[in-house]
Design an enzyme around this catalytic site. Structure first.
Site, PDB file in Angstrom:
ATOM      1  N   TYR A  74       0.820  -1.377  -0.242  1.00  0.00           N
ATOM      2  CA  TYR A  74      -0.063  -0.373   0.511  1.00  0.00           C
ATOM      3  C   TYR A  74       0.846   1.879   0.038  1.00  0.00           C
ATOM      4  O   TYR A  74       0.395   2.170  -0.754  1.00  0.00           O
ATOM      5  CB  TYR A  74      -1.153  -0.188   1.475  1.00  0.00           C
TER       6      TYR A  74
ATOM      7  N   LYS B 277       2.489 -15.585   2.485  1.00  0.00           N
ATOM      8  CA  LYS B 277       2.424 -15.883   1.261  1.00  0.00           C
ATOM      9  C   LYS B 277       3.643 -16.462   1.355  1.00  0.00           C
ATOM     10  O   LYS B 277       4.383 -15.846   0.253  1.00  0.00           O
ATOM     11  CB  LYS B 277       1.976 -15.259  -0.326  1.00  0.00           C
TER      12      LYS B 277
ATOM     13  N   ASP C 137      -4.200 -17.698  -0.023  1.00  0.00           N
ATOM     14  CA  ASP C 137      -5.592 -18.593  -0.615  1.00  0.00           C
ATOM     15  C   ASP C 137      -5.609 -19.167   0.288  1.00  0.00           C
ATOM     16  O   ASP C 137      -7.591 -19.631  -0.309  1.00  0.00           O
ATOM     17  CB  ASP C 137      -4.447 -19.527  -2.275  1.00  0.00           C
TER      18      ASP C 137
ATOM     19  N   ASP D 100      -6.854  -6.274   3.451  1.00  0.00           N
ATOM     20  CA  ASP D 100      -8.130  -5.678   2.708  1.00  0.00           C
ATOM     21  C   ASP D 100      -8.874  -6.858   2.650  1.00  0.00           C
ATOM     22  O   ASP D 100     -10.323  -6.499   2.386  1.00  0.00           O
ATOM     23  CB  ASP D 100      -7.284  -5.238   2.046  1.00  0.00           C
TER      24      ASP D 100
ATOM     25  N   ASP E 270     -12.821  -7.966   3.375  1.00  0.00           N
ATOM     26  CA  ASP E 270     -13.721  -7.968   2.970  1.00  0.00           C
ATOM     27  C   ASP E 270     -14.983  -9.313   3.327  1.00  0.00           C
ATOM     28  O   ASP E 270     -15.961  -9.599   3.216  1.00  0.00           O
ATOM     29  CB  ASP E 270     -13.681  -7.691   1.422  1.00  0.00           C
TER      30      ASP E 270
HETATM   31  C1  IPM Z   1     -10.174  -0.318   3.408  1.00  0.00           C
HETATM   32  C2  IPM Z   1     -10.722  -0.154   1.580  1.00  0.00           C
HETATM   33  C3  IPM Z   1      -9.358   1.193   1.609  1.00  0.00           C
HETATM   34  C4  IPM Z   1      -8.142  -0.107   1.707  1.00  0.00           C
HETATM   35  C5  IPM Z   1      -9.540   1.842   0.142  1.00  0.00           C
HETATM   36  C6  IPM Z   1     -10.702   2.908   0.584  1.00  0.00           C
HETATM   37  C7  IPM Z   1      -8.348   2.494   0.208  1.00  0.00           C
HETATM   38  O1  IPM Z   1     -11.316  -0.636   1.072  1.00  0.00           O
HETATM   39  O2  IPM Z   1     -10.332   0.342   4.233  1.00  0.00           O
HETATM   40  O3  IPM Z   1     -10.359  -1.571   3.458  1.00  0.00           O
HETATM   41  O4  IPM Z   1      -8.087  -0.109   0.492  1.00  0.00           O
HETATM   42  O5  IPM Z   1      -7.382   0.145   3.091  1.00  0.00           O
HETATM   43 MG    MG Z   2     -11.065  -2.676   1.709  1.00  0.00          MG
END
Ligand code: IPM
Ligand code: MG
Length: 354
Positions: free
Chosen positions: A138, A189, A221, A245, A249
């Site tokens: 990042y 990884k 993975d 990240d 999700d």
């Molecule tokens: C998160 C989001 C952010 C990230 C984006 C909006 C930059 O996806 O907070 O998970 O990738 O960290």
């Molecule tokens: Mg995110």
């Protein structure tokens, strides 16, 4: 307790307004809290040409905690990178040293049916993802565009982690595991990446200080697969910025909706930024449809982690559980037989349940 409110874009202002309503209701009951708003993300670009305008950063630095909504929207997608709303959130994490991102994925019993997985796979689920937030690919330099030896254009980024960066996030993971089921799974990884090999070495070294915690390692993975196969095997997952990240999700969806999950991003002293893990959802912005519960639960995390006000945090969490038990549902978690409400009505229901 001073809190900077950075509502951001899309559904951000709508959901943050509900968390503010909840905090103000607690203030009437005696919670000592001061809230101050400032533009951020696309709203910062509109107001000051900068996704993290200087006065907003100043406010965030002076405050004890920050509540964010979400940033981004199609209107800003074509802007040059420094003005992209996402840069606002990345810069504030970096500027405030918020290296430890706690993303719990907790299954509310009432929402078991809203998950896309079978009830027996997800009921009782309680995972904490500890994501490193200020390093990795990042922020790695160099990055950019160049021509390669064959004269072809290419894009590139750099993944790296220093030993102190790995050690401090590993320690946050171990500490969290100590307060939970004492299991830590470090995700990397290692079979491919040098950064991951080093990550694993440092995590194993940090583990020596925490003999009570059972540590394991998993390739990312496989972790992505295990999260949908048998998610209850996990207690705390610690991982780098990029893998965290993605996995957070994925983990959020196990619980029915990404609209339910709060997060805390902490510095070494416990100062924090609190935000839902979902995005700005421009498609439903301004339509009173978004689920404000992730943001409301983020404000509970703030009271717990930055202000050590467990009782007040608990009141918010209990109120959220109560409105779910009463059948209130925003569109994302709505099922037949429950009561579909908008963003504002959900916020009002939580205030009433307080
Ligand atoms: C998160 C989001 C952010 C990230 C984006 C909006 C930059 O996806 O907070 O998970 O990738 O960290
Ligand atoms: Mg995110």
């Amino acid at each position: 307790m001073k809190v900077a409110i950075l509502a951001g874009d899309g559904i951000g202002p709508e959901i943050v307004a509900q968390a503010v309503k909840v905090l103000k209701a607690l203030a009437r009951d005696g919670l000592k809290i001061e809230l101050e708003e400032a533009p951020f993300g696309g709203a910062g670009v509109d107001a000051h040409g900068d996704p993290l305008p200087e006065p907003s950063l100043k406010l965030a630095k002076a405050a004890d905690a920050v509540i964010c909504g979400a940033v981004g929207g199609p209107r800003y997608d074509a802007l040059p990178r420094p003005q992209r709303p996402e840069q606002g959130i990345l810069r504030i994490r970096k500027e405030l040293g918020l290296f430890a991102n706690l993303r719990p994925a907790l299954m509310f019993p009432e929402l078991v049916g809203a998950s896309s997985l079978k009830p027996e796979v997800v009921s009782g689920l309680d995972i904490l993802i500890v994501r490193e937030l200020t390093g990795d690919i990042y922020f790695g330099e160099p990055r950019g565009r160049r021509s390669n030896a064959r004269g072809e254009r290419e894009g590139y980024d750099t993944m790296h982690y220093s030993e102190p960066e790995i050690r401090r996030i590993a320690e946050v993971g171990f500490q969290a595991a100590l307060k939970r089921n004492k299991k830590l799974c470090s995700v990397d990884k290692e079979n491919v990446l040098e950064t991951s090999r080093f990550w694993r070495e440092v995590v194993n070294d940090a583990a020596k200080q925490f003999p009570q915690v059972a540590v394991s390692h998993m390739y990312v993975d496989n972790a992505a697969m295990q999260l949908v196969r048998a998610p209850k095997q996990f207690d705390v997952i610690v991982t780098g910025n990029l893998f965290g990240d993605i996995l957070s999700d994925e983990a959020s969806m196990l619980t029915g909706s990404i609209g339910m999950l709060p997060s805390a991003s902490l510095d070494a002293a416990g100062k924090g930024l609190y935000e839902p893990i979902h995005g700005s959802a421009p498609d439903i912005a301004g339509r009173d449809m978004a689920n404000p519960l992730a943001t409301i639960l983020s404000s509970a995390m703030m009271l717990r982690y930055t202000f050590n006000q467990d009782e007040w945090a608990y009141r918010i969490e209990a109120a959220v559980k109560q409105v779910l038990a009463q059948g209130y549902r925003t569109a994302d978690i709505h099922e037949p037989g429950t009561r579909k409400v908008g963003t504002r009505e959900m916020g009002d229901a939580v205030v009433a349940a307080l």
